[in-house]
Design an enzyme around this catalytic site. Structure first.
Site, PDB file in Angstrom:
ATOM      1  N   HIS A  23      -0.366   3.450  11.627  1.00  0.00           N
ATOM      2  CA  HIS A  23       0.830   4.272  11.554  1.00  0.00           C
ATOM      3  C   HIS A  23       0.806   5.412  12.569  1.00  0.00           C
ATOM      4  O   HIS A  23      -0.225   5.782  13.113  1.00  0.00           O
ATOM      5  CB  HIS A  23       1.031   4.825  10.144  1.00  0.00           C
ATOM      6  CG  HIS A  23      -0.068   5.730   9.659  1.00  0.00           C
ATOM      7  ND1 HIS A  23      -1.318   5.282   9.339  1.00  0.00           N
ATOM      8  CD2 HIS A  23      -0.089   7.071   9.437  1.00  0.00           C
ATOM      9  CE1 HIS A  23      -2.075   6.286   8.933  1.00  0.00           C
ATOM     10  NE2 HIS A  23      -1.362   7.391   8.984  1.00  0.00           N
ATOM     11  N   HIS A  38      -2.960   5.571  14.684  1.00  0.00           N
ATOM     12  CA  HIS A  38      -4.297   5.447  14.104  1.00  0.00           C
ATOM     13  C   HIS A  38      -4.226   4.499  12.913  1.00  0.00           C
ATOM     14  O   HIS A  38      -3.158   4.071  12.494  1.00  0.00           O
ATOM     15  CB  HIS A  38      -4.860   6.805  13.694  1.00  0.00           C
ATOM     16  CG  HIS A  38      -3.959   7.614  12.800  1.00  0.00           C
ATOM     17  ND1 HIS A  38      -2.826   8.249  13.263  1.00  0.00           N
ATOM     18  CD2 HIS A  38      -4.018   7.899  11.480  1.00  0.00           C
ATOM     19  CE1 HIS A  38      -2.238   8.894  12.267  1.00  0.00           C
ATOM     20  NE2 HIS A  38      -2.941   8.679  11.169  1.00  0.00           N
ATOM     21  N   GLU A  57      -3.257  15.197  11.063  1.00  0.00           N
ATOM     22  CA  GLU A  57      -4.225  14.957  10.003  1.00  0.00           C
ATOM     23  C   GLU A  57      -5.642  15.307  10.445  1.00  0.00           C
ATOM     24  O   GLU A  57      -6.216  14.658  11.319  1.00  0.00           O
ATOM     25  CB  GLU A  57      -4.185  13.484   9.580  1.00  0.00           C
ATOM     26  CG  GLU A  57      -2.808  13.002   9.146  1.00  0.00           C
ATOM     27  CD  GLU A  57      -2.745  11.490   8.980  1.00  0.00           C
ATOM     28  OE1 GLU A  57      -3.790  10.828   9.171  1.00  0.00           O
ATOM     29  OE2 GLU A  57      -1.668  10.966   8.680  1.00  0.00           O
ATOM     30  N   HIS A  72       0.860  -1.183   0.000  1.00  0.00           N
ATOM     31  CA  HIS A  72       0.000   0.000   0.000  1.00  0.00           C
ATOM     32  C   HIS A  72       0.894   1.230   0.000  1.00  0.00           C
ATOM     33  O   HIS A  72       1.685   1.424   0.920  1.00  0.00           O
ATOM     34  CB  HIS A  72      -0.889  -0.019   1.255  1.00  0.00           C
ATOM     35  CG  HIS A  72      -1.840   1.138   1.335  1.00  0.00           C
ATOM     36  ND1 HIS A  72      -3.113   1.085   0.830  1.00  0.00           N
ATOM     37  CD2 HIS A  72      -1.698   2.375   1.860  1.00  0.00           C
ATOM     38  CE1 HIS A  72      -3.719   2.239   1.050  1.00  0.00           C
ATOM     39  NE2 HIS A  72      -2.889   3.038   1.677  1.00  0.00           N
ATOM     40  N   HIS A  75      -6.276  13.175  13.896  1.00  0.00           N
ATOM     41  CA  HIS A  75      -5.211  12.319  14.407  1.00  0.00           C
ATOM     42  C   HIS A  75      -3.943  13.169  14.431  1.00  0.00           C
ATOM     43  O   HIS A  75      -3.341  13.435  13.395  1.00  0.00           O
ATOM     44  CB  HIS A  75      -5.043  11.082  13.533  1.00  0.00           C
ATOM     45  CG  HIS A  75      -6.293  10.268  13.440  1.00  0.00           C
ATOM     46  ND1 HIS A  75      -6.928  10.015  12.248  1.00  0.00           N
ATOM     47  CD2 HIS A  75      -7.043   9.680  14.405  1.00  0.00           C
ATOM     48  CE1 HIS A  75      -8.006   9.285  12.475  1.00  0.00           C
ATOM     49  NE2 HIS A  75      -8.097   9.076  13.773  1.00  0.00           N
ATOM     50  N   TYR A  94     -15.508   5.812   3.862  1.00  0.00           N
ATOM     51  CA  TYR A  94     -14.051   5.730   3.814  1.00  0.00           C
ATOM     52  C   TYR A  94     -13.672   4.280   4.071  1.00  0.00           C
ATOM     53  O   TYR A  94     -14.131   3.673   5.042  1.00  0.00           O
ATOM     54  CB  TYR A  94     -13.450   6.658   4.874  1.00  0.00           C
ATOM     55  CG  TYR A  94     -11.950   6.618   4.947  1.00  0.00           C
ATOM     56  CD1 TYR A  94     -11.164   6.838   3.825  1.00  0.00           C
ATOM     57  CD2 TYR A  94     -11.310   6.368   6.158  1.00  0.00           C
ATOM     58  CE1 TYR A  94      -9.788   6.815   3.891  1.00  0.00           C
ATOM     59  CE2 TYR A  94      -9.928   6.346   6.237  1.00  0.00           C
ATOM     60  CZ  TYR A  94      -9.174   6.563   5.100  1.00  0.00           C
ATOM     61  OH  TYR A  94      -7.807   6.534   5.179  1.00  0.00           O
TER      62      TYR A  94
END
Length: 437
Positions: free
Chosen positions: A331, A367, A337, A288, A361, A346
């Site tokens: 991460h 998160h 963010e 990803h 976050h 989402y």
């Protein structure tokens, strides 16, 4: 009137609403056509390098010094500026909010702004603020400009018409608009009450990110950014001009509309962008990629590769990676963010994150996908899947984002958001296969 647009991003262009209003060959003739005044609006220092020097020449009915009188202070209680710290008692944590309701009483755009977070220092021209707006009446005979930074509007419900000094821009959910620092504008409703998000950028202006190894194509393309054609309003009646300057608000009474630019040329102008024209790239074999590949616009800081703000979207796209946990991985990072959802779901949090809602976050707080999203992604068949009818975004900044009192105490704050991870269980059992039952 039918609004027309011409393409441009970082280009020098010209437009006039009356024939011959735009002088040719010089910027400030002794007697401009139609009895207009020549005026320059600068968005950068005069001596900025040519590639970053921004200015436009405006040919207007009155010079802008006639659009201000004696100012008096005024307050918009829920619009805050950085630094805005320690005005609530809520402890640090990962946070999420339900959609902000449309007001019950008559509320225009300026009164409908609710600041959620602030970061940096508005007087040091670094950082940002994340706002949510919700309003139900148009501005009438009232105008505004922000000396503290540029404003990015991200509609979520209802279209808005932005009447600016340099023309008219209309945006609906799925589009964005950017008002440069100092640009006078007025906000009208297009089709009923409106709600959305707004990023106030105190620092260097938004620009297109470098593509690096991606090369010449994909992501956001310059030709898809639209600036308005010249339009003017010759209105002789009492009007009010509101100004935001160093975190404070002021208002002045004038006897006419300040939107009186008949012609203009230059490269400092408002613009809009249709998010559906963003061309995403991604992994086509495994793993990803970083969310930075979804950056539409970036406001650089003084440190290369570290943004004052990144505006990132998560649009409809194909997911095809093999042997891969496809949603964003868990991460922690140095960026903070603020995230919003324009429509749909989402993929990392299909429950609880609603269109019109928001999440925060902050830097170095962990998160990632909720327990449901983790289970679905860990056991789902890895065939090509297209994510459709979705659009999420992030205002991401290098600075910590401090909550406002409004954000900390509003009824839309989800007190149980942290519980979305409570069902993530220990799977380690000392064997290579782990416990994936």
């Amino acid at each position: 009137m039918t609004v027309q647009y011409m393409p441009g991003f970082g280009n020098d262009f010209e437009t006039e609403s009356l024939p011959g209003a735009l002088p040719q060959g010089q910027n400030s003739p002794q007697q401009p056509a139609y009895g207009l005044y020549a005026e320059q609006l600068s968005g950068s220092p005069f001596t900025a390098p040519r590639g970053t020097n921004e200015r436009s020449w405006l040919y207007r009915i009155r010079p802008s010094v006639k659009h201000t009188g004696r100012f008096k202070a005024i307050s918009f209680e829920e619009w805050k500026s950085a630094p805005n710290v320690n005005d609530h008692q809520l402890a640090l944590g990962q946070l999420r909010w339900d959609p902000t309701p449309i007001p019950n009483r008559e509320t225009d755009f300026l009164a409908g702004v609710r600041t959620m977070t602030t970061a940096g220092d508005v007087q040091g021209q670094a950082g940002m603020a994340a706002h949510i707006y919700a309003f139900n009446i148009s501005m009438v005979d009232e105008y505004f400009f922000n000396a503290d930074g540029e404003l990015m509007l991200v509609p979520q419900e209802g279209g808005v018409r932005l009447k600016t000094e340099m023309g008219i821009i209309e945006i609906e959910p799925g589009e964005i608009a950017v008002m440069p620092r100092g640009m006078i504008f007025q906000v009208e409703l297009m089709d009923g009450p409106a709600r959305g998000y707004m990023c106030e950028n105190y620092g260097a202006k938004f620009t297109l990110p470098d593509r690096g190894p991606i090369g010449a194509n994909c992501l956001a393309n310059p030709r898809d950014f639209k600036t308005p054609v010249a339009w003017y309003e010759e209105k002789e009646k009492p009007c009010r001009l509101f100004v935001k300057w160093c975190g404070q608000f002021h208002v002045t009474e004038i006897g006419h509309s300040p939107l009186d630019v008949v012609a203009w040329h230059g490269n400092y102008a408002p613009y809009k962008y249709d998010l559906s024209t963003f061309s995403p790239v991604g992994a086509i074999l495994f793993d990803h990629p970083d969310p930075s590949i979804f950056t539409v616009l970036t406001a650089p800081s003084g440190e290369e590769g570290t943004a004052n703000i990144d505006f990132v979207i998560f649009p409809p796209r194909w997911m095809v990676a093999e042997h891969t946990f496809r949603p964003p991985w868990y991460h922690r990072n140095i960026m903070s963010e603020f995230m919003g959802l324009i429509k749909g779901q989402y993929d990392a949090k299909e429950e609880g994150f609603l269109p019109g809602g928001a999440s925060l976050h902050n830097m170095m707080l962990p998160h990632g996908p909720d327990a449901f999203g983790f289970e679905k992604a860990s056991h789902g068949e890895l065939k090509p899947v297209k994510l459709e009818e979705t659009m999420a975004f992030m205002f991401e900044t290098r600075f910590p984002q401090h909550l406002t009192r409004y954000a900390a105490e509003t009824d839309t704050l989800q007190e149980n958001y942290i519980d979305c991870w409570k069902d993530l269980k220990k799977r380690f059992n000392g064997t290579p296969e782990g416990d994936w039952s």
